[in-house]
Write an enzyme that holds these catalytic residues in place. Structure first.
Site, PDB file in Angstrom:
ATOM      1  N   LYS A  55       0.847  -1.186   0.000  1.00  0.00           N
ATOM      2  CA  LYS A  55       0.000   0.000   0.000  1.00  0.00           C
ATOM      3  C   LYS A  55       0.888   1.243   0.000  1.00  0.00           C
ATOM      4  O   LYS A  55       1.845   1.338   0.773  1.00  0.00           O
ATOM      5  CB  LYS A  55      -0.906  -0.015   1.238  1.00  0.00           C
ATOM      6  CG  LYS A  55      -2.069   0.947   1.166  1.00  0.00           C
ATOM      7  CD  LYS A  55      -3.046   0.714   2.305  1.00  0.00           C
ATOM      8  CE  LYS A  55      -4.259   1.629   2.192  1.00  0.00           C
ATOM      9  NZ  LYS A  55      -5.226   1.425   3.288  1.00  0.00           N
ATOM     10  N   GLU A  83     -18.682  -6.862  10.743  1.00  0.00           N
ATOM     11  CA  GLU A  83     -19.619  -6.137  11.607  1.00  0.00           C
ATOM     12  C   GLU A  83     -20.609  -7.061  12.301  1.00  0.00           C
ATOM     13  O   GLU A  83     -20.951  -6.854  13.473  1.00  0.00           O
ATOM     14  CB  GLU A  83     -20.385  -5.101  10.780  1.00  0.00           C
ATOM     15  CG  GLU A  83     -19.519  -4.010  10.168  1.00  0.00           C
ATOM     16  CD  GLU A  83     -19.006  -4.364   8.781  1.00  0.00           C
ATOM     17  OE1 GLU A  83     -18.484  -3.459   8.111  1.00  0.00           O
ATOM     18  OE2 GLU A  83     -19.118  -5.544   8.370  1.00  0.00           O
ATOM     19  N   ARG A 101     -25.063  -3.355   8.335  1.00  0.00           N
ATOM     20  CA  ARG A 101     -24.675  -4.708   7.937  1.00  0.00           C
ATOM     21  C   ARG A 101     -24.878  -5.710   9.083  1.00  0.00           C
ATOM     22  O   ARG A 101     -24.821  -6.915   8.861  1.00  0.00           O
ATOM     23  CB  ARG A 101     -23.214  -4.711   7.490  1.00  0.00           C
ATOM     24  CG  ARG A 101     -22.887  -3.617   6.484  1.00  0.00           C
ATOM     25  CD  ARG A 101     -21.476  -3.728   5.978  1.00  0.00           C
ATOM     26  NE  ARG A 101     -21.408  -4.628   4.828  1.00  0.00           N
ATOM     27  CZ  ARG A 101     -20.273  -4.966   4.224  1.00  0.00           C
ATOM     28  NH1 ARG A 101     -19.121  -4.509   4.671  1.00  0.00           N
ATOM     29  NH2 ARG A 101     -20.285  -5.775   3.180  1.00  0.00           N
TER      30      ARG A 101
END
Length: 634
Positions: free
Chosen positions: A287, A373, A401
Site C-alpha cells: 500500500k 460487523e 450490515r
C-alpha cells in the site's frame, strides 16, 4: 488509438490512453512505463485535490494488467470497496476529471454504475466483490454472453463473512470467475486474524519460494523455458506449500506473485484466463507503493487532503475543538480506568472510531474483529451474557450490515451493549454508501432499544455514560467532525432517561423540537422567529410530556433531525400527537427520501433544505397556510 490525445513530455504514454482499448494497443514492453506514468499522475492529481491515496498506489500495475489482458468493458472487473479504483478511473475516460473527485458534481469517490460503463458494480463497503462477480458470471451464462468476470479483493476485505459465503458458493459452480486476492496486510487499519497468518504462511513457504526465485534468476523472461516453468509452478506448488483454504473450496490457486511486476501480472492473468472453472490469483503488493511517505505510513496516507508531493503531508496544529470521535475516545479511556468490565469492540476501524489511545492503554480489553460487523455485534452479545460491559464502536452505515444481529442477538435478549455510532446523518464527500441517514429510523422500531443523539460535545460524553449504565441495549448516535464547541465537563453524569431540555422560550407561534446535531441551526432559526426550542436528546424513549406541553401551548410544531424523515424522530412525534389526539400542525424537517450524492456536509444539508436560510423559508411558508390542522412533511 483514439483520436483524443493531449501529448505532454511528462506522460507521453498515458496521454495516448483515453480508454482501455488504447492501452491494449501498446506492446507489452511499454506496460512498465505506462504504469510508472500512471502512478506519477495519480500522485500529482491527488496531491492537488485530496482523496483516497495509498490503496490506489498499490494497485497501479494490477490495474494496467487487468485492462490489458481483459476486454473491458465487455469483460467485467469488480473492485471491492473501491478505495483502490482511482487508477481504474484514470484509464477509463475520466483522467482529466480526477481533480474533481469527492467534490459536489465531480467524480464519485468509489466505482459508480451511472458514472461509467467500466464501473460494473457500485461499491463503498467491503467484501461484496466476489458475490457480485459470481452473480455477473452466472447472469452472463444465462443470457448467453461470452464474457470474463474478475473480482479484485484485498486481504483485509477477506475477513468478512460475505466473502466466504461467495467463495463457498462459487467453488462448486461451473463459472470462469477469477478472484484476484491483493494481499498488502492493510485495510485501513492493519489486518488481523487467522486468515492473515495463513496468507503469510503461504507466502513464506521457504522451500517453494527458494526454488521459484532461483529458477527465475537463471532464465530469461518470456523464453519458452520461463513459460514452461511458470505453468509447472502452478501445478506443482502443492508439493511444497500446504493446500490452502481456497483450493479446498474449489478454486484453482495461482501465486503468490509480485503484484508490482506488471509483466508477471500479465503473464499470470493470461494463464488464469485459459483455465476453466473458478480460480484465484494471489498477489502481493505494498500500500502506498512508489511514494515513500505513504509506504512508511499507509494509515496516514489512506485518505489525504491537499499536500505538496515533495514535502508530504505536514502536521497541522491541533484544533481547539475536539471532534465527536475524539470525545468518544477520551470518554472510553476515562471510564475504562474506573470500570474493569468495560471492553471495546471495533470492526477494523480503530483510527476512524477514535480507539487508537484505548487500544494502547487497554490492549487486553480491545478487540478488533476485522471487517466483520455482524460478528462484532454477536461477540458483544456473548460478552454481555458473562457480565462484561461491551462498547461497540461502529459507523452508522456499517451497523446496517449487522442489523439482524442487533435485533436477534442483542435486543431480543435485552443485553447490556452500548453502540457508539459514529458518522450519523450527513457525512459528505464519501457519498451515499457512507451516509448514516437512516439509523434513527431503523433503530427506533427495535424493542428494548434506547437511542440518544447529542447536540454538542459535552452532551455526547454524558450520553455515552448514560447509555453505558443503562440496563439493556443503548445507542448514542453522533455526527462526523466537530461540534459547536461546548465546554466538556470531565465529571460523568447520568441523564434522566427520556427527558428533553427546553433551551429557549419564545412566542406561542412556533416550537422547534430538535434532535441531535442540528440544534445550533435550530437556535439560529429561533432567534429570527422568536420560537421556542427544545433539545429532545432522546429519540427513544421520547419525552411525551414535553411534546404534549409544547403542542398544547404553541400554534405550530417543527421537528428537526439529521435523518431521513420517513420513520425518523419527527415521525415519532407525529405518532405521539396522534395517540394524544392533539391536532397541532407539524412540519417535519429532515433528510429527503433520496440517496444524496457526494459533497461537503454543508452542501448536502443545504440541498436537503436544512441550512438556516432554507429552514426559515419553509417554516414561514408553513405558518402562513393557516391553522388547517393538517400534519405536513417536507
Amino acid at each position: 488509438m483514439s483520436n483524443e490525445s493531449n501529448t505532454s513530455t511528462n506522460y507521453p504514454l498515458l496521454d495516448q490512453i483515453n480508454i482501455p482499448a488504447d492501452l491494449r494497443q501498446l506492446p507489452k514492453s511499454d506496460l512498465k512505463q505506462a504504469a510508472d506514468e500512471l502512478r506519477a499522475y495519480l500522485i500529482e492529481q491527488v496531491a492537488q485535490c485530496g482523496g483516497h491515496f495509498g490503496s490506489g498506489l498499490g494497485t497501479v500495475e494490477l490495474t494496467v494488467a487487468l485492462h490489458y489482458v481483459f476486454n473491458t468493458p465487455h469483460d467485467r472487473i469488480v473492485w471491492d470497496v473501491g478505495h483502490q479504483a482511482y487508477p481504474h478511473k484514470i484509464l477509463t475516460g475520466r483522467k482529466t476529471r480526477l481533480n474533481t473527485i469527492k467534490r459536489k458534481g465531480g467524480l464519485a469517490p468509489f466505482p459508480k454504475r451511472c458514472e461509467s460503463e467500466y464501473d460494473t458494480f457500485g461499491v463503498g463497503h467491503s467484501s461484496t466483490s466476489i458475490g457480485a462477480a459470481l452473480g455477473m458470471s452466472l447472469g452472463s451464462q444465462l443470457t448467453g454472453s461470452d464474457r470474463e468476470v474478475v473480482a479484485v479483493i484485498g486481504d483485509g476485505a477477506m475477513t468478512a463473512g460475505m466473502a466466504y459465503e461467495a467463495l463457498n458458493h462459487g467453488g462448486e459452480l461451473d463459472t470462469n470467475m477469477l478472484v484476484v486476492l491483493n494481499e498488502n496486510e492493510m485495510s485501513i487499519s492493519p489486518n488481523v486474524g487467522a486468515l492473515t497468518r495463513m496468507l503469510i504462511k503461504i507466502v513464506s513457504g521457504r522451500t517453494y519460494n527458494r526454488m521459484r526465485e532461483k529458477s527465475k534468476r537463471i532464465m530469461r523472461r518470456g523464453s519458452w523455458l520461463w513459460k514452461f516453468i511458470s505453468r509447472w509452478e502452478e501445478h506443482t506448488k502443492g508439493m511444497f506449500v500446504p493446500n490452502t483454504l481456497f483450493e479446498e473450496l474449489g478454486f484453482h490457486h495461482l501465486g503468490p506473485i509480485d503484484g508490482h511486476d506488471v509483466g508477471q501480472l500479465v503473464e499470470k492473468l493470461e494463464i488464469a484466463k485459459d483455465i476453466k472453472g473458478p480460480k484465484l490469483l494471489h498477489i502481493i503488493t505494498k500500500k502506498g507503493k512508489g511514494y515513500k511517505p505513504a509506504e512508511a505510513d499507509p494509515i496516514k496516507y489512506h485518505a489525504v487532503g491537499q499536500f505538496d508531493p515533495k514535502a508530504g503531508m505536514q502536521s497541522k496544529a491541533k484544533p481547539s475543538k475536539p471532534t465527536y470521535t475524539e470525545v468518544f475516545g477520551q470518554w472510553l479511556c476515562d471510564l475504562a480506568r474506573i470500570d474493569k468490565n468495560l471492553v471495546a469492540i471495533t470492526p477494523a476501524m480503530r483510527e476512524g472510531s477514535g480507539l487508537v489511545e484505548y487500544s494502547k492503554l487497554f490492549p487486553k480489553r480491545y478487540f478488533d474483529v476485522g471487517i466483520a460487523e455482524q460478528h462484532a455485534v454477536t461477540l458483544a452479545a456473548g460478552m454481555a451474557c458473562e457480565g462484561a460491559k461491551p462498547v461497540v464502536a461502529i459507523y452508522s452505515t456499517f451497523l446496517q450490515r449487522a442489523y439482524d444481529q442487533l435485533i436477534h442477538d442483542v435486543a431480543i435478549q435485552n443485553l447490556d451493549v452500548l453502540f457508539a455510532i459514529d458518522r450519523g446523518g450527513v457525512v459528505g464527500p464519501d457519498g451515499a454508501t457512507h451516509a448514516g441517514n437512516m439509523d434513527l429510523s431503523f433503530l427506533r422500531c427495535v424493542p428494548n432499544m434506547t437511542i440518544m443523539a447529542p447536540a454538542n460535545e459535552n452532551e455526547c460524553r454524558q450520553m455515552l455514560y448514560t447509555g453505558y449504565l443503562h440496563r439493556g441495549p443503548a445507542a448514542v448516535r453522533y455526527p462526523r467532525g466537530k461540534g459547536p464547541g461546548a465546554a466538556i465537563v470531565p465529571k460523568m453524569t447520568e441523564l434522566n432517561l427520556g427527558e428533553a431540555d427546553r433551551v429557549r422560550k419564545g412566542s406561542k407561534q412556533v416550537a422547534i423540537l430538535s434532535f441531535g446535531a442540528l440544534l445550533e441551526a435550530a437556535m439560529a432559526v429561533a432567534e429570527k422567529l422568536d420560537a421556542t426550542v427544545v433539545n429532545m436528546r432522546f429519540i427513544k424513549p421520547i419525552d411525551r410530556a414535553m411534546i404534549e406541553k409544547v403542542a398544547r401551548t404553541h400554534e405550530h410544531l417543527i421537528t428537526l433531525e439529521d435523518n431521513v424523515i420517513q420513520g425518523g424522530a419527527g415521525s415519532h412525534v407525529n405518532e405521539v400527537l396522534q395517540q394524544l389526539k392533539i391536532d397541532t400542525p407539524v412540519l417535519n424537517l429532515g433528510l429527503p427520501d433520496v440517496f444524496q450524492d457526494h459533497g461537503t456536509r454543508e452542501e448536502l444539508l443545504a440541498e436537503a433544505g436544512l441550512d438556516v436560510k432554507s429552514m426559515l423559508q419553509q417554516i414561514n411558508d408553513f405558518t402562513r397556510r393557516g391553522p388547517n390542522k393538517q400534519v405536513y412533511s417536507v
